[in-house]
Design a protein around this motif. Structure first.
Motif, PDB file in Angstrom:
ATOM      1  N   TRP A  85       4.230  -4.704  -4.858  1.00  5.20           N
ATOM      2  CA  TRP A  85       3.553  -3.950  -3.784  1.00  5.20           C
ATOM      3  C   TRP A  85       4.490  -3.585  -2.635  1.00  5.20           C
ATOM      4  O   TRP A  85       4.069  -2.982  -1.661  1.00  5.20           O
ATOM      5  CB  TRP A  85       2.369  -4.745  -3.250  1.00  5.20           C
ATOM      6  CG  TRP A  85       2.713  -6.153  -2.880  1.00  5.20           C
ATOM      7  CD1 TRP A  85       3.228  -6.595  -1.693  1.00  5.20           C
ATOM      8  CD2 TRP A  85       2.567  -7.315  -3.706  1.00  5.20           C
ATOM      9  NE1 TRP A  85       3.412  -7.948  -1.725  1.00  5.20           N
ATOM     10  CE2 TRP A  85       3.009  -8.423  -2.943  1.00  5.20           C
ATOM     11  CE3 TRP A  85       2.095  -7.526  -5.010  1.00  5.20           C
ATOM     12  CZ2 TRP A  85       2.997  -9.725  -3.448  1.00  5.20           C
ATOM     13  CZ3 TRP A  85       2.092  -8.820  -5.498  1.00  5.20           C
ATOM     14  CH2 TRP A  85       2.540  -9.901  -4.732  1.00  5.20           C
ATOM     15  N   ARG A 107      -3.446  -4.207  -7.517  1.00  4.67           N
ATOM     16  CA  ARG A 107      -3.476  -3.265  -8.628  1.00  4.67           C
ATOM     17  C   ARG A 107      -2.246  -3.392  -9.528  1.00  4.67           C
ATOM     18  O   ARG A 107      -2.324  -3.251 -10.749  1.00  4.67           O
ATOM     19  CB  ARG A 107      -3.614  -1.846  -8.100  1.00  4.67           C
ATOM     20  CG  ARG A 107      -4.121  -0.852  -9.130  1.00  4.67           C
ATOM     21  CD  ARG A 107      -4.551   0.425  -8.441  1.00  4.67           C
ATOM     22  NE  ARG A 107      -5.661   0.188  -7.524  1.00  4.67           N
ATOM     23  CZ  ARG A 107      -6.025   1.035  -6.575  1.00  4.67           C
ATOM     24  NH1 ARG A 107      -5.331   2.153  -6.388  1.00  4.67           N
ATOM     25  NH2 ARG A 107      -7.045   0.769  -5.794  1.00  4.67           N
ATOM     26  N   ARG A 108      -1.084  -3.638  -8.961  1.00  3.15           N
ATOM     27  CA  ARG A 108       0.133  -3.709  -9.748  1.00  3.15           C
ATOM     28  C   ARG A 108       0.370  -5.085 -10.353  1.00  3.15           C
ATOM     29  O   ARG A 108       1.152  -5.219 -11.284  1.00  3.15           O
ATOM     30  CB  ARG A 108       1.341  -3.312  -8.889  1.00  3.15           C
ATOM     31  CG  ARG A 108       1.310  -1.837  -8.524  1.00  3.15           C
ATOM     32  CD  ARG A 108       2.402  -1.424  -7.584  1.00  3.15           C
ATOM     33  NE  ARG A 108       2.281   0.003  -7.321  1.00  3.15           N
ATOM     34  CZ  ARG A 108       2.895   0.941  -8.037  1.00  3.15           C
ATOM     35  NH1 ARG A 108       3.678   0.616  -9.027  1.00  3.15           N
ATOM     36  NH2 ARG A 108       2.717   2.217  -7.741  1.00  3.15           N
ATOM     37  N   ASP A 145      -2.701  -3.222   4.859  1.00  4.04           N
ATOM     38  CA  ASP A 145      -4.087  -3.414   4.424  1.00  4.04           C
ATOM     39  C   ASP A 145      -5.080  -2.656   5.296  1.00  4.04           C
ATOM     40  O   ASP A 145      -6.287  -2.716   5.055  1.00  4.04           O
ATOM     41  CB  ASP A 145      -4.454  -4.905   4.453  1.00  4.04           C
ATOM     42  CG  ASP A 145      -3.809  -5.690   3.325  1.00  4.04           C
ATOM     43  OD1 ASP A 145      -3.422  -5.069   2.323  1.00  4.04           O
ATOM     44  OD2 ASP A 145      -3.684  -6.919   3.455  1.00  4.04           O
ATOM     45  N   ARG A 154      -6.606  -2.812  -4.012  1.00  5.22           N
ATOM     46  CA  ARG A 154      -5.415  -1.993  -3.743  1.00  5.22           C
ATOM     47  C   ARG A 154      -4.154  -2.850  -3.746  1.00  5.22           C
ATOM     48  O   ARG A 154      -3.122  -2.456  -4.294  1.00  5.22           O
ATOM     49  CB  ARG A 154      -5.591  -1.305  -2.389  1.00  5.22           C
ATOM     50  CG  ARG A 154      -4.487  -0.355  -2.016  1.00  5.22           C
ATOM     51  CD  ARG A 154      -4.883   0.459  -0.790  1.00  5.22           C
ATOM     52  NE  ARG A 154      -4.896  -0.329   0.442  1.00  5.22           N
ATOM     53  CZ  ARG A 154      -5.332   0.124   1.606  1.00  5.22           C
ATOM     54  NH1 ARG A 154      -5.840   1.335   1.702  1.00  5.22           N
ATOM     55  NH2 ARG A 154      -5.314  -0.649   2.682  1.00  5.22           N
ATOM     56  N   ALA A 155      -4.244  -4.030  -3.168  1.00  2.00           N
ATOM     57  CA  ALA A 155      -3.082  -4.907  -3.098  1.00  2.00           C
ATOM     58  C   ALA A 155      -2.719  -5.506  -4.448  1.00  2.00           C
ATOM     59  O   ALA A 155      -1.535  -5.752  -4.737  1.00  2.00           O
ATOM     60  CB  ALA A 155      -3.343  -6.025  -2.094  1.00  2.00           C
ATOM     61  N   PRO A 183       6.999   0.278   1.172  1.00  2.00           N
ATOM     62  CA  PRO A 183       5.761  -0.086   0.492  1.00  2.00           C
ATOM     63  C   PRO A 183       5.602   0.670  -0.827  1.00  2.00           C
ATOM     64  O   PRO A 183       6.209   1.725  -1.042  1.00  2.00           O
ATOM     65  CB  PRO A 183       4.672   0.343   1.485  1.00  2.00           C
ATOM     66  CG  PRO A 183       5.385   0.642   2.765  1.00  2.00           C
ATOM     67  CD  PRO A 183       6.765   1.060   2.389  1.00  2.00           C
ATOM     68  N   ALA A 184       4.754   0.119  -1.700  1.00  2.00           N
ATOM     69  CA  ALA A 184       4.397   0.799  -2.942  1.00  2.00           C
ATOM     70  C   ALA A 184       3.521   2.014  -2.624  1.00  2.00           C
ATOM     71  O   ALA A 184       2.996   2.141  -1.515  1.00  2.00           O
ATOM     72  CB  ALA A 184       3.666  -0.158  -3.876  1.00  2.00           C
ATOM     73  N   GLU A 221       0.529   2.787  -3.170  1.00  2.00           N
ATOM     74  CA  GLU A 221      -0.837   2.512  -2.716  1.00  2.00           C
ATOM     75  C   GLU A 221      -0.913   2.265  -1.203  1.00  2.00           C
ATOM     76  O   GLU A 221      -1.962   2.483  -0.591  1.00  2.00           O
ATOM     77  CB  GLU A 221      -1.402   1.282  -3.446  1.00  2.00           C
ATOM     78  CG  GLU A 221      -1.682   1.500  -4.914  1.00  2.00           C
ATOM     79  CD  GLU A 221      -0.442   1.334  -5.792  1.00  2.00           C
ATOM     80  OE1 GLU A 221      -0.573   1.475  -7.018  1.00  2.00           O
ATOM     81  OE2 GLU A 221       0.655   1.059  -5.245  1.00  2.00           O
ATOM     82  N   THR A 222       0.177   1.807  -0.597  1.00  2.00           N
ATOM     83  CA  THR A 222       0.156   1.481   0.836  1.00  2.00           C
ATOM     84  C   THR A 222       1.269   2.177   1.602  1.00  2.00           C
ATOM     85  O   THR A 222       1.597   1.775   2.716  1.00  2.00           O
ATOM     86  CB  THR A 222       0.262  -0.038   1.044  1.00  2.00           C
ATOM     87  OG1 THR A 222       1.450  -0.535   0.413  1.00  2.00           O
ATOM     88  CG2 THR A 222      -0.951  -0.750   0.461  1.00  2.00           C
TER      89      THR A 222
END
Length: 333
Positions: free
Chosen positions: A51, A307-308, A236, A304-305, A69-70, A72-73
């Protein structure tokens, strides 16, 4: 350049590659030069997770940190620029920002509140000073809801939360079906049956919106609580009712101190926070409702955090949704 061993993933493979590390180090040096800062130590990679990754370097003015960040964030990168513009006194001022690459270079903010205070015994008193500062940050950001959305912050305002519940149920339904757990299936079925009640409560929540850190605890606050502190680690965060931030801030405090939410150790920082917005006694029901609704946002942030790399926390989104059974989250005086 040194890097730690980490889980294999597409992002970690990229971030640990010699080419990426060289490009990131060069960019870091360019930002330092533009700011008139000299690097005096090696660029290292102390954190590498699916992440996000962090690079560190010592300079003549202290350590600096490059955060990547990845996807998603990655909104955290432009968000830092916005926060530094609107509420500069309460955030780290980026040395450099590259929105296209998803990189932000930050100065060292010193020890966290948890590191500074040590044992949880002093956390409540510290938060009596810290949470009003956070509340003022939220007040200052209220006129900037459109800017927050433009930066990529996810919309979790009350009007969209019934649809967000459906999103959360879809993902937790897959988890429950695949887990083989009858308890997980029962939890999912119960929450699914609360759609109408949840929508009705969302309609009852007063129309306030600001930035909800969504992971506000003593490890995400920098500085001396006797003065002005800095809030950081915004990956977040969501756009939501401001009071929903207390779901983590006060909930985690109660858990660490092993007290009920109505205990004076929780009530004092709670009321200090609410005083920024008005008479605490008049706002307790709104606080409870915002935190109750905020559990759905929290579940989606968990997803979201994770997911990977779900790992041991794979069930956290469903567990968070199932806690909707606690109708009064933080209690009332």
């Amino acid at each position: 350049m040194t890097s730690p061993t980490s889980e294999t993933s597409e992002t970690t493979s990229l971030w640990s590659s010699a080419e990426w590390l060289s490009d990131a180090a060069n960019w870091l040096d360019e930002q330092l030069t533009a700011a008139g800062i000299k690097r005096v130590g090696e660029v290292t990679q102390p954190r590498l997770k699916p992440w996000g990754t962090v690079l560190r370097a010592d300079t003549e003015r202290g350590a600096v940190w490059l955060k990547a960040p990845a996807p998603e964030t990655v909104f955290e990168v432009p968000l830092y620029r916005l926060l530094a513009s609107v509420v500069p006194q309460w955030v780290l001022d980026p040395i450099g920002v590259d929105v296209d690459r998803g990189w932000v270079l930050l100065p060292d903010g010193g020890p966290t509140l948890r590191e500074r205070l040590g044992e949880p015994a002093g956390w409540s008193e510290a938060l009596v000073s810290v949470l009003p500062q956070y509340g003022q940050l939220q007040l200052d950001l209220m006129p900037h809801a459109g800017d927050l959305l433009a930066a990529g912050v996810t919309d979790m305002r009350a009007a969209v939360m019934p649809a967000r519940l459906d999103e959360a149920l879809e993902l937790t339904g897959r988890y429950a079906a695949g887990s083989g757990s009858e308890i997980a299936k029962e939890h999912h079925a119960w929450v699914s049956g609360q759609r109408a009640e949840f929508a009705a409560r969302c309609a009852d929540l007063p129309d306030r919106a600001s930035l909800d850190h969504n992971d506000l605890h003593t490890n995400n606050v920098l500085g001396d609580p006797a003065g002005t502190v800095k809030f950081y680690d915004w990956g977040d965060s969501v756009l939501a009712h401001p009071f929903s931030s207390m779901l983590v801030a006060l909930g985690s405090l109660a858990r660490w101190l092993e007290v009920d939410p109505d205990d004076d150790l929780v009530r004092r920082p709670r009321d200090a926070y609410l005083e920024v917005f008005g008479n605490p006694a008049d706002l307790l029901a709104e606080l409870d409702l915002a935190c109750w609704i905020g559990k759905v946002a929290r579940a989606l942030v968990w997803d979201r955090a994770l997911r990977r790399e779900p790992g041991e926390f794979a069930g956290a989104p469903l567990e968070t949704l199932a806690s909707l059974r606690m109708n009064s989250w933080l209690g009332a005086a």
